[in-house]
Write a protein that holds these residues in place. Structure first.
Motif, mmCIF file in Angstrom:
data_model
loop_
_atom_site.group_PDB
_atom_site.id
_atom_site.type_symbol
_atom_site.label_atom_id
_atom_site.label_comp_id
_atom_site.label_asym_id
_atom_site.label_seq_id
_atom_site.Cartn_x
_atom_site.Cartn_y
_atom_site.Cartn_z
ATOM 1 N N ILE A 54 15.590 -4.807 -36.134
ATOM 2 C CA ILE A 54 15.867 -5.542 -34.881
ATOM 3 C C ILE A 54 15.441 -4.710 -33.672
ATOM 4 C CG2 ILE A 54 17.763 -6.247 -33.348
ATOM 5 C CD1 ILE A 54 17.480 -8.408 -35.151
ATOM 6 N N GLU A 55 15.837 -3.448 -33.639
ATOM 7 C CA GLU A 55 15.516 -2.610 -32.482
ATOM 8 C C GLU A 55 14.005 -2.400 -32.357
ATOM 9 O OE1 GLU A 55 16.166 -1.180 -29.005
ATOM 10 O OE2 GLU A 55 17.814 -1.935 -30.203
ATOM 11 N N GLU A 56 13.322 -2.144 -33.460
ATOM 12 C CA GLU A 56 11.864 -1.969 -33.420
ATOM 13 C C GLU A 56 11.184 -3.255 -32.955
ATOM 14 O OE1 GLU A 56 11.121 1.209 -37.079
ATOM 15 O OE2 GLU A 56 11.334 -0.935 -37.528
ATOM 16 N N SER A 57 11.658 -4.389 -33.438
ATOM 17 C CA SER A 57 11.029 -5.656 -33.050
ATOM 18 C C SER A 57 11.268 -5.947 -31.567
ATOM 19 C CB SER A 57 11.521 -6.806 -33.926
ATOM 20 O OG SER A 57 12.884 -7.067 -33.700
ATOM 21 N N ARG A 58 12.430 -5.578 -31.062
ATOM 22 C CA ARG A 58 12.702 -5.791 -29.638
ATOM 23 C C ARG A 58 11.750 -4.973 -28.774
ATOM 24 N NH1 ARG A 58 18.911 -5.457 -28.154
ATOM 25 N NH2 ARG A 58 18.164 -6.449 -26.260
ATOM 26 N N VAL A 59 11.528 -3.733 -29.146
ATOM 27 C CA VAL A 59 10.595 -2.890 -28.397
ATOM 28 C C VAL A 59 9.190 -3.492 -28.476
ATOM 29 C CG1 VAL A 59 9.505 -0.617 -28.319
ATOM 30 C CG2 VAL A 59 11.989 -0.802 -28.651
ATOM 31 N N PHE A 60 8.781 -3.887 -29.679
ATOM 32 C CA PHE A 60 7.456 -4.463 -29.877
ATOM 33 C C PHE A 60 7.299 -5.772 -29.099
ATOM 34 C CE2 PHE A 60 4.753 -7.324 -32.500
ATOM 35 C CZ PHE A 60 3.544 -6.709 -32.247
ATOM 36 N N VAL B 242 24.138 -11.110 -33.105
ATOM 37 C CA VAL B 242 23.001 -10.298 -33.508
ATOM 38 C C VAL B 242 23.249 -8.876 -33.045
ATOM 39 C CG1 VAL B 242 20.536 -9.901 -33.262
ATOM 40 C CG2 VAL B 242 21.409 -12.232 -33.373
ATOM 41 N N GLU B 243 23.208 -7.965 -33.974
ATOM 42 C CA GLU B 243 23.424 -6.563 -33.629
ATOM 43 C C GLU B 243 22.086 -5.859 -33.469
ATOM 44 O OE1 GLU B 243 26.121 -4.691 -36.337
ATOM 45 O OE2 GLU B 243 27.327 -6.488 -36.473
ATOM 46 N N SER B 244 21.977 -5.054 -32.424
ATOM 47 C CA SER B 244 20.731 -4.327 -32.215
ATOM 48 C C SER B 244 20.749 -2.991 -32.895
ATOM 49 C CB SER B 244 20.462 -4.163 -30.710
ATOM 50 O OG SER B 244 21.522 -3.529 -30.078
ATOM 51 N N LEU C 273 12.587 -15.462 -26.993
ATOM 52 C CA LEU C 273 12.779 -14.766 -25.715
ATOM 53 C C LEU C 273 13.905 -13.732 -25.691
ATOM 54 C CD1 LEU C 273 11.905 -17.588 -23.197
ATOM 55 C CD2 LEU C 273 10.627 -15.490 -23.675
ATOM 56 N N PRO C 274 15.103 -14.025 -26.190
ATOM 57 C CA PRO C 274 16.149 -12.990 -26.140
ATOM 58 C C PRO C 274 15.793 -11.736 -26.951
ATOM 59 C CG PRO C 274 17.102 -15.129 -26.673
ATOM 60 C CD PRO C 274 15.614 -15.282 -26.713
ATOM 61 N N TYR C 275 14.979 -11.899 -27.967
ATOM 62 C CA TYR C 275 14.579 -10.761 -28.800
ATOM 63 C C TYR C 275 13.471 -9.946 -28.150
ATOM 64 C CZ TYR C 275 17.288 -13.082 -32.415
ATOM 65 O OH TYR C 275 18.302 -13.667 -33.127
ATOM 66 N N ALA C 276 12.848 -10.502 -27.095
ATOM 67 C CA ALA C 276 11.765 -9.811 -26.403
ATOM 68 C C ALA C 276 12.259 -9.083 -25.156
ATOM 69 C CB ALA C 276 10.673 -10.817 -26.027
ATOM 70 N N GLN C 277 13.566 -8.966 -25.034
ATOM 71 C CA GLN C 277 14.137 -8.294 -23.877
ATOM 72 C C GLN C 277 14.825 -7.009 -24.318
ATOM 73 O OE1 GLN C 277 16.660 -11.345 -22.307
ATOM 74 N NE2 GLN C 277 14.948 -12.572 -21.608
ATOM 75 N N LEU C 278 14.487 -5.930 -23.650
ATOM 76 C CA LEU C 278 15.083 -4.643 -24.016
ATOM 77 C C LEU C 278 16.525 -4.532 -23.555
ATOM 78 C CD1 LEU C 278 12.150 -2.137 -23.501
ATOM 79 C CD2 LEU C 278 13.169 -2.916 -25.640
ATOM 80 N N VAL C 279 16.888 -5.276 -22.510
ATOM 81 C CA VAL C 279 18.293 -5.267 -22.104
ATOM 82 C C VAL C 279 19.080 -5.980 -23.186
ATOM 83 C CG1 VAL C 279 17.817 -5.172 -19.642
ATOM 84 C CG2 VAL C 279 18.016 -7.378 -20.752
ATOM 85 N N ASP C 280 20.336 -5.659 -23.292
ATOM 86 C CA ASP C 280 21.147 -6.229 -24.360
ATOM 87 C C ASP C 280 21.453 -7.694 -24.058
ATOM 88 O OD1 ASP C 280 22.397 -6.303 -26.761
ATOM 89 O OD2 ASP C 280 24.221 -5.300 -26.091
ATOM 90 N N ALA D 64 6.848 -5.966 -25.141
ATOM 91 C CA ALA D 64 5.518 -5.806 -24.549
ATOM 92 C C ALA D 64 4.856 -7.167 -24.311
ATOM 93 C CB ALA D 64 4.635 -4.943 -25.443
ATOM 94 N N ALA D 65 5.307 -8.182 -25.028
ATOM 95 C CA ALA D 65 4.742 -9.530 -24.902
ATOM 96 C C ALA D 65 5.677 -10.483 -24.163
ATOM 97 C CB ALA D 65 4.424 -10.078 -26.284
ATOM 98 N N GLN D 66 6.765 -9.964 -23.619
ATOM 99 C CA GLN D 66 7.779 -10.822 -22.991
ATOM 100 C C GLN D 66 7.188 -11.732 -21.914
ATOM 101 O OE1 GLN D 66 11.009 -8.798 -21.059
ATOM 102 N NE2 GLN D 66 11.969 -10.683 -20.400
ATOM 103 N N GLU D 67 6.354 -11.202 -21.051
ATOM 104 C CA GLU D 67 5.801 -12.004 -19.960
ATOM 105 C C GLU D 67 4.958 -13.156 -20.506
ATOM 106 O OE1 GLU D 67 3.234 -11.531 -15.829
ATOM 107 O OE2 GLU D 67 3.544 -9.768 -17.078
ATOM 108 N N SER D 68 4.123 -12.870 -21.488
ATOM 109 C CA SER D 68 3.280 -13.912 -22.087
ATOM 110 C C SER D 68 4.107 -14.949 -22.824
ATOM 111 C CB SER D 68 2.267 -13.296 -23.056
ATOM 112 O OG SER D 68 1.363 -12.486 -22.375
#
Length: 180
Positions: A129-135, A178-180, A165-172, A138-142
């Motif tokens: 989950i944490e790795e995917s959120r970071v990844f 869903v646990e990060s 979208l919630p998974y593309a945000q680094l903020v909690d 980078a595409a959040q805007e798109s």
């Protein structure tokens, strides 16, 4: 290895609905029922799958092509939302994505560009989950632009993209449960 079935299922549902997907919809439906998705995610996935199951194959394919191929603002190639097609920076983005995939020992299908959202989601499905959120961050805007454009044309695919979208945000900002 799939660590996050949600992303894999989203990748399948956002890919071209050819005969392979049509044949697998029943199995995907069963998988969504069986896996431990959050209630809202499950509801959206099941509604979309049921919508797809009700469509004639040619009508579903036509809707997909109309949405993603004939509407440039809804392109599933995420770099297209930030860079013009002839921008040399787009090539750099694609190369960096391929290098990133390779560094993780993952090879995407050669039939797709590395910034194609189903490819990105299939890769994210192999991460924690944490790795995917970071990844995905980078595409959040798109992803946000794509979701807004799909919503603007009242596409049934908009709700699938909104799940990401919630998974593309680094903020909690993950959905409850869903646990990060």
């Amino acid at each position: 290895m799939i660590r996050q079935p949600l992303f894999h299922i989203l990748a399948l549902l956002l890919d071209y609905p050819g005969s392979n997907l049509s044949a697998a919809l029943s199995e995907i439906h069963t998988s969504v029922d069986a896996d431990e998705f959050l209630p809202l995610e499950r509801k959206v996935l099941l509604q979309h799958i049921e919508w797809m199951e009700k469509q004639e194959s040619l009508a579903l394919e036509a809707k997909y092509v109309e949405t993603f191929d004939w509407t440039p603002s809804c392109d599933l190639h995420l770099s297209a939302h930030l860079l013009p097609e002839d921008d040399r920076g787009r090539g750099t983005v694609l190369l960096r994505l391929l290098e990133h995939y390779s560094a993780h020992g993952w090879v995407p299908s050669p039939q797709y560009l590395p910034d194609y959202l189903p490819v990105i989601l299939d890769f994210a499905a192999t991460l924690t989950i944490e790795e995917s959120r970071v990844f995905l961050s980078a595409a959040q805007e798109s992803i946000t632009i794509l979701e807004e454009k799909l919503r603007g044309i009242h596409s049934p695919y908009a709700r699938l993209v909104a799940i990401i979208l919630p998974y593309a945000q680094l903020v909690d900002n993950l959905p409850a449960g869903v646990e990060s």
